[in-house]
Design a protein around this motif. Structure first.
Motif, PDB file in Angstrom:
ATOM      1  N   GLY A   2       0.818  -1.093   0.052  1.00 43.58           N
ATOM      2  CA  GLY A   2      -0.056   0.201   0.063  1.00 43.58           C
ATOM      3  C   GLY A   2       0.989   1.280   0.067  1.00 43.58           C
ATOM      4  N   PHE A   3       0.190   2.262  -0.252  1.00 43.27           N
ATOM      5  CA  PHE A   3       0.898   3.598  -0.163  1.00 43.27           C
ATOM      6  C   PHE A   3       1.309   3.876   0.943  1.00 43.27           C
ATOM      7  CE2 PHE A   3       1.981   7.501  -1.958  1.00 43.27           C
ATOM      8  CZ  PHE A   3       1.695   8.575  -0.972  1.00 43.27           C
ATOM      9  N   SER A   4       0.854   3.564   2.080  1.00 43.79           N
ATOM     10  CA  SER A   4       1.400   3.814   3.514  1.00 43.79           C
ATOM     11  C   SER A   4       2.654   3.134   3.767  1.00 43.79           C
ATOM     12  CB  SER A   4       0.244   3.755   4.535  1.00 43.79           C
ATOM     13  OG  SER A   4       0.127   1.995   4.482  1.00 43.79           O
ATOM     14  N   ASP A   5       2.975   1.906   3.087  1.00 45.97           N
ATOM     15  CA  ASP A   5       4.118   1.265   3.133  1.00 45.97           C
ATOM     16  C   ASP A   5       5.468   2.047   2.887  1.00 45.97           C
ATOM     17  OD1 ASP A   5       2.590  -0.805   3.993  1.00 45.97           O
ATOM     18  OD2 ASP A   5       2.781  -1.902   1.926  1.00 45.97           O
ATOM     19  N   PHE A   6       5.153   3.207   2.328  1.00 44.10           N
ATOM     20  CA  PHE A   6       6.590   3.869   1.731  1.00 44.10           C
ATOM     21  C   PHE A   6       6.982   4.827   2.859  1.00 44.10           C
ATOM     22  CE2 PHE A   6       6.233   2.208  -2.285  1.00 44.10           C
ATOM     23  CZ  PHE A   6       4.996   2.344  -2.673  1.00 44.10           C
ATOM     24  N   PHE A   7       6.150   4.992   4.032  1.00 41.77           N
ATOM     25  CA  PHE A   7       6.324   6.037   4.952  1.00 41.77           C
ATOM     26  C   PHE A   7       6.838   5.143   6.158  1.00 41.77           C
ATOM     27  CE2 PHE A   7       5.028   9.422   2.748  1.00 41.77           C
ATOM     28  CZ  PHE A   7       3.722   9.426   2.187  1.00 41.77           C
ATOM     29  N   LYS A   8       7.131   3.915   6.287  1.00 38.33           N
ATOM     30  CA  LYS A   8       7.134   3.369   7.200  1.00 38.33           C
ATOM     31  C   LYS A   8       8.704   3.506   8.094  1.00 38.33           C
ATOM     32  CE  LYS A   8       5.226  -1.202   6.828  1.00 38.33           C
ATOM     33  NZ  LYS A   8       5.493  -2.554   6.506  1.00 38.33           N
ATOM     34  N   SER A  13       7.003  13.515  11.273  1.00 40.14           N
ATOM     35  CA  SER A  13       7.148  14.840  10.807  1.00 40.14           C
ATOM     36  C   SER A  13       7.238  14.736   9.108  1.00 40.14           C
ATOM     37  CB  SER A  13       8.081  15.989  11.335  1.00 40.14           C
ATOM     38  OG  SER A  13       9.302  15.331  11.128  1.00 40.14           O
ATOM     39  N   ASN A  14       7.965  13.851   8.804  1.00 41.31           N
ATOM     40  CA  ASN A  14       8.284  13.670   7.407  1.00 41.31           C
ATOM     41  C   ASN A  14       6.955  13.228   6.626  1.00 41.31           C
ATOM     42  OD1 ASN A  14      10.796  14.815   7.130  1.00 41.31           O
ATOM     43  ND2 ASN A  14      11.788  12.669   7.457  1.00 41.31           N
ATOM     44  N   VAL A  15       6.448  12.272   7.473  1.00 42.35           N
ATOM     45  CA  VAL A  15       5.132  11.685   6.947  1.00 42.35           C
ATOM     46  C   VAL A  15       4.057  12.890   6.676  1.00 42.35           C
ATOM     47  CG1 VAL A  15       3.015  10.146   7.452  1.00 42.35           C
ATOM     48  CG2 VAL A  15       5.180   9.419   7.579  1.00 42.35           C
ATOM     49  N   LYS A  17       4.471  15.981   6.302  1.00 46.88           N
ATOM     50  CA  LYS A  17       4.904  17.034   5.232  1.00 46.88           C
ATOM     51  C   LYS A  17       4.468  16.021   3.904  1.00 46.88           C
ATOM     52  CE  LYS A  17       8.701  19.003   7.509  1.00 46.88           C
ATOM     53  NZ  LYS A  17      10.307  19.047   7.603  1.00 46.88           N
ATOM     54  N   ASP A  18       4.778  15.067   3.813  1.00 49.17           N
ATOM     55  CA  ASP A  18       4.679  14.187   2.454  1.00 49.17           C
ATOM     56  C   ASP A  18       2.751  14.121   2.260  1.00 49.17           C
ATOM     57  OD1 ASP A  18       7.248  13.803   1.926  1.00 49.17           O
ATOM     58  OD2 ASP A  18       7.264  11.819   2.855  1.00 49.17           O
ATOM     59  N   ARG A  19       2.487  14.193   3.324  1.00 50.14           N
ATOM     60  CA  ARG A  19       0.789  14.163   3.022  1.00 50.14           C
ATOM     61  C   ARG A  19       0.301  15.514   2.804  1.00 50.14           C
ATOM     62  NH1 ARG A  19      -0.681   9.939   8.125  1.00 50.14           N
ATOM     63  NH2 ARG A  19       0.141   8.153   6.926  1.00 50.14           N
ATOM     64  N   LEU A  20       0.706  16.425   3.219  1.00 48.71           N
ATOM     65  CA  LEU A  20       0.602  17.832   2.963  1.00 48.71           C
ATOM     66  C   LEU A  20       0.813  18.203   1.470  1.00 48.71           C
ATOM     67  CD1 LEU A  20      -0.768  20.596   3.862  1.00 48.71           C
ATOM     68  CD2 LEU A  20       1.648  21.170   4.716  1.00 48.71           C
ATOM     69  N   LYS A  21       2.179  17.722   1.182  1.00 48.85           N
ATOM     70  CA  LYS A  21       2.292  18.142  -0.157  1.00 48.85           C
ATOM     71  C   LYS A  21       1.346  17.333  -1.288  1.00 48.85           C
ATOM     72  CE  LYS A  21       7.210  18.304   0.600  1.00 48.85           C
ATOM     73  NZ  LYS A  21       8.393  17.713   0.258  1.00 48.85           N
ATOM     74  N   LEU A  22       1.015  16.007  -0.747  1.00 47.64           N
ATOM     75  CA  LEU A  22       0.106  15.138  -1.561  1.00 47.64           C
ATOM     76  C   LEU A  22      -1.318  15.806  -1.955  1.00 47.64           C
ATOM     77  CD1 LEU A  22      -0.430  12.729  -3.354  1.00 47.64           C
ATOM     78  CD2 LEU A  22      -1.273  11.592  -0.971  1.00 47.64           C
ATOM     79  N   VAL A  23      -1.716  16.700  -0.621  1.00 47.37           N
ATOM     80  CA  VAL A  23      -2.941  17.318  -0.747  1.00 47.37           C
ATOM     81  C   VAL A  23      -2.847  18.573  -1.556  1.00 47.37           C
ATOM     82  CG1 VAL A  23      -4.638  18.373   0.728  1.00 47.37           C
ATOM     83  CG2 VAL A  23      -3.917  16.046   1.382  1.00 47.37           C
ATOM     84  N   LEU A  24      -1.809  19.242  -1.242  1.00 49.45           N
ATOM     85  CA  LEU A  24      -1.453  20.381  -2.118  1.00 49.45           C
ATOM     86  C   LEU A  24      -1.434  20.209  -3.583  1.00 49.45           C
ATOM     87  CD1 LEU A  24       0.787  22.448   0.186  1.00 49.45           C
ATOM     88  CD2 LEU A  24      -1.552  22.694  -0.092  1.00 49.45           C
ATOM     89  N   VAL A  25      -0.797  19.139  -3.817  1.00 48.28           N
ATOM     90  CA  VAL A  25      -0.613  18.850  -5.402  1.00 48.28           C
ATOM     91  C   VAL A  25      -1.812  18.557  -6.024  1.00 48.28           C
ATOM     92  CG1 VAL A  25       0.808  17.712  -6.795  1.00 48.28           C
ATOM     93  CG2 VAL A  25       1.786  18.669  -5.206  1.00 48.28           C
ATOM     94  N   SER A  26      -2.458  17.662  -5.259  1.00 52.50           N
ATOM     95  CA  SER A  26      -3.710  17.118  -5.796  1.00 52.50           C
ATOM     96  C   SER A  26      -4.773  18.069  -6.045  1.00 52.50           C
ATOM     97  CB  SER A  26      -4.129  15.797  -4.844  1.00 52.50           C
ATOM     98  OG  SER A  26      -4.765  16.410  -3.685  1.00 52.50           O
TER      99      SER A  26
END
Length: 90
Positions: A2-8, A13-15, A17-26
């Motif tokens: 799953g997508f969440s596996d990449f954040f293990k 804080s990095n997770v 940031k990545d999720r916020l970037k995903l929301v902004l770009v989407s």
């Protein structure tokens, strides 16, 4: 996988940031986060049929880029997928 596996192995804080970037770009690409997640998983699944990839170094995102016809910016898919090894064909 799953997508969440990449954040293990990342810190919380990095997770975040990545999720916020995903929301902004989407939002900029006029694409829901769910569709972006599904698209990333599909890309990874297809590529994984042929090569073994390094999921720790994986970076897939949609960015904005200038169009060729001077029509402003358009969404562009950026994928940096480190390859560990080629898989043998059956």
């Amino acid at each position: 996988m799953g997508f969440s596996d990449f954040f293990k192995k990342k810190t919380s804080s990095n997770v975040a940031k990545d999720r916020l970037k995903l929301v902004l770009v989407s939002d900029r690409a006029n694409c829901s986060p769910e569709i972006m997640e599904q698209m990333k998983n599909d890309i990874i699944n297809v590529i994984s049929k042929y090569v073994e990839i390094d999921t720790d170094g994986l970076d897939i995102k949609i960015t904005q880029t200038e169009s060729e016809g001077n029509n402003g910016t358009v969404p562009a898919l950026f994928a940096n997928i480190p390859i560990k090894d080629l898989k043998a064909h059956k």
